[in-house]
Design a protein around this motif. Structure first.
Motif, PDB file in Angstrom:
ATOM      1  N   UNK A 146       0.829  -1.223   0.000  1.00 40.95           N
ATOM      2  CA  UNK A 146       0.000   0.000   0.000  1.00 40.95           C
ATOM      3  C   UNK A 146       0.859   1.267   0.000  1.00 40.95           C
ATOM      4  N   UNK A 147       2.048   1.177   0.562  1.00 46.16           N
ATOM      5  CA  UNK A 147       2.967   2.325   0.474  1.00 46.16           C
ATOM      6  C   UNK A 147       3.283   2.664  -0.982  1.00 46.16           C
ATOM      7  N   UNK A 148       3.262   1.602  -1.819  1.00 50.06           N
ATOM      8  CA  UNK A 148       3.567   1.774  -3.243  1.00 50.06           C
ATOM      9  C   UNK A 148       2.316   1.930  -4.102  1.00 50.06           C
ATOM     10  N   UNK A 149       1.154   2.010  -3.473  1.00 44.15           N
ATOM     11  CA  UNK A 149      -0.074   2.240  -4.237  1.00 44.15           C
ATOM     12  C   UNK A 149      -0.701   0.980  -4.823  1.00 44.15           C
ATOM     13  N   UNK A 150      -0.207  -0.178  -4.418  1.00 41.24           N
ATOM     14  CA  UNK A 150      -0.755  -1.435  -4.937  1.00 41.24           C
ATOM     15  C   UNK A 150      -1.854  -1.931  -4.004  1.00 41.24           C
ATOM     16  N   UNK A 151      -3.016  -2.184  -4.581  1.00 38.38           N
ATOM     17  CA  UNK A 151      -4.165  -2.572  -3.753  1.00 38.38           C
ATOM     18  C   UNK A 151      -4.605  -4.015  -3.988  1.00 38.38           C
ATOM     19  N   UNK A 152      -4.148  -4.606  -5.088  1.00 41.83           N
ATOM     20  CA  UNK A 152      -4.449  -6.028  -5.347  1.00 41.83           C
ATOM     21  C   UNK A 152      -3.188  -6.697  -5.880  1.00 41.83           C
ATOM     22  N   UNK A 153      -2.983  -7.967  -5.485  1.00 43.52           N
ATOM     23  CA  UNK A 153      -1.848  -8.730  -6.019  1.00 43.52           C
ATOM     24  C   UNK A 153      -2.240 -10.193  -6.148  1.00 43.52           C
ATOM     25  N   UNK A 154      -1.518 -10.885  -7.014  1.00 34.35           N
ATOM     26  CA  UNK A 154      -1.609 -12.343  -7.050  1.00 34.35           C
ATOM     27  C   UNK A 154      -0.270 -12.854  -6.542  1.00 34.35           C
ATOM     28  N   UNK A 155      -0.300 -13.521  -5.385  1.00 33.20           N
ATOM     29  CA  UNK A 155       0.942 -13.811  -4.661  1.00 33.20           C
ATOM     30  C   UNK A 155       1.211 -15.311  -4.522  1.00 33.20           C
ATOM     31  N   UNK A 156       2.500 -15.630  -4.527  1.00 37.99           N
ATOM     32  CA  UNK A 156       2.964 -16.982  -4.220  1.00 37.99           C
ATOM     33  C   UNK A 156       3.340 -17.008  -2.738  1.00 37.99           C
ATOM     34  N   UNK A 157       2.806 -17.998  -2.027  1.00 37.72           N
ATOM     35  CA  UNK A 157       3.261 -18.236  -0.658  1.00 37.72           C
ATOM     36  C   UNK A 157       4.357 -19.294  -0.726  1.00 37.72           C
ATOM     37  N   UNK A 158       4.813 -19.815   0.404  1.00 39.14           N
ATOM     38  CA  UNK A 158       5.800 -20.895   0.366  1.00 39.14           C
ATOM     39  C   UNK A 158       5.055 -22.223   0.309  1.00 39.14           C
ATOM     40  N   UNK A 159       5.791 -23.318   0.400  1.00 38.77           N
ATOM     41  CA  UNK A 159       5.165 -24.644   0.347  1.00 38.77           C
ATOM     42  C   UNK A 159       4.309 -24.908   1.597  1.00 38.77           C
ATOM     43  N   UNK A 160       4.592 -24.150   2.661  1.00 42.89           N
ATOM     44  CA  UNK A 160       3.904 -24.385   3.929  1.00 42.89           C
ATOM     45  C   UNK A 160       2.499 -23.785   3.928  1.00 42.89           C
ATOM     46  N   UNK A 161       1.522 -24.602   4.261  1.00 44.82           N
ATOM     47  CA  UNK A 161       0.140 -24.097   4.317  1.00 44.82           C
ATOM     48  C   UNK A 161       0.058 -22.912   5.289  1.00 44.82           C
ATOM     49  N   UNK A 162       0.891 -22.942   6.332  1.00 40.58           N
ATOM     50  CA  UNK A 162       0.867 -21.866   7.328  1.00 40.58           C
ATOM     51  C   UNK A 162       1.185 -20.507   6.702  1.00 40.58           C
ATOM     52  N   UNK A 163       2.025 -20.492   5.672  1.00 40.63           N
ATOM     53  CA  UNK A 163       2.359 -19.205   5.035  1.00 40.63           C
ATOM     54  C   UNK A 163       1.131 -18.638   4.337  1.00 40.63           C
ATOM     55  N   UNK A 164       0.333 -19.514   3.734  1.00 37.32           N
ATOM     56  CA  UNK A 164      -0.897 -19.049   3.077  1.00 37.32           C
ATOM     57  C   UNK A 164      -1.915 -18.602   4.121  1.00 37.32           C
ATOM     58  N   UNK A 165      -1.971 -19.308   5.228  1.00 36.67           N
ATOM     59  CA  UNK A 165      -2.877 -18.907   6.320  1.00 36.67           C
ATOM     60  C   UNK A 165      -2.517 -17.491   6.793  1.00 36.67           C
ATOM     61  N   UNK A 166      -1.220 -17.273   6.997  1.00 35.58           N
ATOM     62  CA  UNK A 166      -0.759 -15.959   7.476  1.00 35.58           C
ATOM     63  C   UNK A 166      -1.102 -14.868   6.465  1.00 35.58           C
ATOM     64  N   UNK A 167      -0.900 -15.188   5.193  1.00 35.38           N
ATOM     65  CA  UNK A 167      -1.171 -14.220   4.118  1.00 35.38           C
ATOM     66  C   UNK A 167      -2.654 -13.843   4.080  1.00 35.38           C
TER      67      UNK A 167
END
Ligand code: GUN
Ligand code: ZN
Length: 432
Positions: free
Chosen positions: A124-145
């Motif tokens: 948001x500091x850079x003005x981006x309001x939507x992204x398509x993101x890769x998490x890591x292999x760990x399901x926990x990383x997606x949960x956190x995201x």
């Protein structure tokens, strides 16, 4: 809920600009305003008229700045914030030496939570309001995201990376585990609030044929999900892929074999495609997501927008942090512009700003909700200041038109040019 009015110069695209004089492709209101209620745009137009229709509204005066739809970044690795600027000769060295080491830290949910906060702050500091993101292999990383994105009411797409070979054992799942974990994440997060799930096999090198089989099955069972992966980024990567998947005509045919192509399939990089791969992309409506700062940084190659356009391929532009070197879509478009110059094609400034907003929204099939300032869309908005730095302010004095102003923002702008960012009508950029 009360009405909020943002006052300033309003710019939003309606279509892909066909040239610098294509005024029909955008709306520009010099003395403009956007009215917001319940996180959505309820009106836009001349300030006087908007005010007359909403007499009790709270007014936020952004004059003389530009009010635009928030930027969209369709390929970024949330787990690579601490990889940016890692010194490597090429993609495969960079992955093995730095990226696969860093991503192991996301076995810890706490680490994921800490990085997720930093990640959305940075976007948001850079003005981006939507992204398509890769998490890591760990399901926990997606949960956190997803958890953090939900708290912020942001429109986000993401998925846990699936990989079961050619990476450290600690980063490997299995065909079954990748399937089960992704399925469970889809159930928990897909279409929850503004969140969407992307089934995310990292790339063919790190997935066995058995895993890609499972990816195809999962996509078939969840057709409203996205599919994101990497494709034809680097020559050594392409050679290794062909070696690992003999019997396929080319790189994209591997993904096609497992049923992974389609309108919601996002292929990162897609630089070195054959004619037949381009035709397959075009016929299936698959999206090529170019990542210019990453492609230059890793020496991967030059994406040719015109050639892809002529072949009928849908194109998007993204940062690809941490192979990419900036979170800023302005910096990214500046590099994209230079890459097109190297291909002897000149990208006009209207096209650049279209791509960062409505173009990328269309690439994500989200144009009904974001990417454009229109009644009914979410009030995801960026406010841009073309005089943000002393050097920009000096250069701005010689500017005579909107296209020149946009070109200045693209060429010299970064997070400093982002005066404010709104997510669903809420100001979220904290100036430090
Ligand atoms: N190909 C497979 N994984 C990656 C990644 O993390 N970054 C980039 N740039 N390319 C990839
Ligand atoms: Zn990537």
């Amino acid at each position: 809920m009360s009405v909020k009015i943002l006052r300033g110069r309003v710019l939003s695209f309606k279509n892909e600009p066909q040239g610098i004089y294509d005024k029909a492709s955008y709306i520009y209101i010099e003395k403009g305003a956007v009215a917001i209620k319940n996180g959505k745009i309820i009106a836009l137009g001349e300030y006087k008229e908007i005010l007359a229709a909403n007499k009790n509204a709270k007014i936020i005066d952004h004059r003389p700045h530009l009010i635009m739809p928030g930027f969209i970044d369709p390929h970024i690795h949330f787990v690579q914030m601490q990889v940016v600027g890692s010194y490597a000769a090429n993609l495969l060295e960079w992955l093995n030496k730095y990226t696969f080491v860093e991503e192991q830290k996301f076995a810890s949910l706490e680490h994921g939570q800490k990085i997720a906060i930093a990640f959305f702050d940075e976007l948001v500091r850079h003005g981006t309001t939507t992204a398509s993101a890769y998490c890591s292999v760990h399901a926990a990383s997606a949960e956190a995201f997803f958890d953090e994105a939900k708290k912020r009411n942001m429109a986000m797409i993401a998925g846990k990376v699936m990989m079961d070979r050619n990476c450290p054992e600690l980063l490997q799942d299995s065909p079954q585990k990748a399937y089960e974990e992704s399925k469970s994440l889809i159930k928990s997060w897909h279409n929850v609030g503004r969140l969407k799930y992307a089934i995310t096999p990292r790339f063919a090198i790190t997935s066995t044929p058995e895993q890609l089989e499972m990816v195809g099955a999962l996509l078939e069972q969840n057709p409203s999900c996205y599919l994101q992966t990497h494709l034809s980024e680097n020559n050594a990567e392409i050679a290794l892929t062909k070696q690992l998947y003999p019997g396929h005509n080319d790189y994209l045919s591997i993904y096609d074999h497992y049923g992974l192509l389609g309108k919601k399939s996002l292929f990162g990089h897609a630089i070195h495609l054959s004619q037949s791969e381009k035709s397959m992309m075009a016929e299936t409506g698959s999206v090529a997501v170019s990542c210019p700062t990453s492609n230059l940084f890793l020496g991967s190659g030059l994406y040719d927008l015109e050639v892809m356009k002529k072949a009928g391929v849908r194109s998007a532009v993204a940062t690809d942090i941490g192979g990419g070197t900036s979170y800023s879509m302005l910096r990214t478009m500046d590099e994209f512009y230079k890459v097109q110059q190297m291909n002897s094609n000149r990208l006009n400034p209207f096209m650049s700003f279209y791509m960062m907003t409505l173009g990328n929204a269309r690439a994500l099939s989200l144009e009904a909700e974001i990417g454009r300032l229109q009644v009914g869309s979410y009030a995801d908005i960026v406010v841009l200041n073309a005089k943000a730095t002393p050097a920009m302010a000096l250069r701005e004095q010689t500017i005579n038109s909107l296209s020149e102003e946009l070109f200045l923002l693209q060429t010299m702008g970064d997070d400093r040019a982002v005066e404010q960012t709104y997510v669903a009508g809420r100001a979220v950029k904290i100036h430090s």
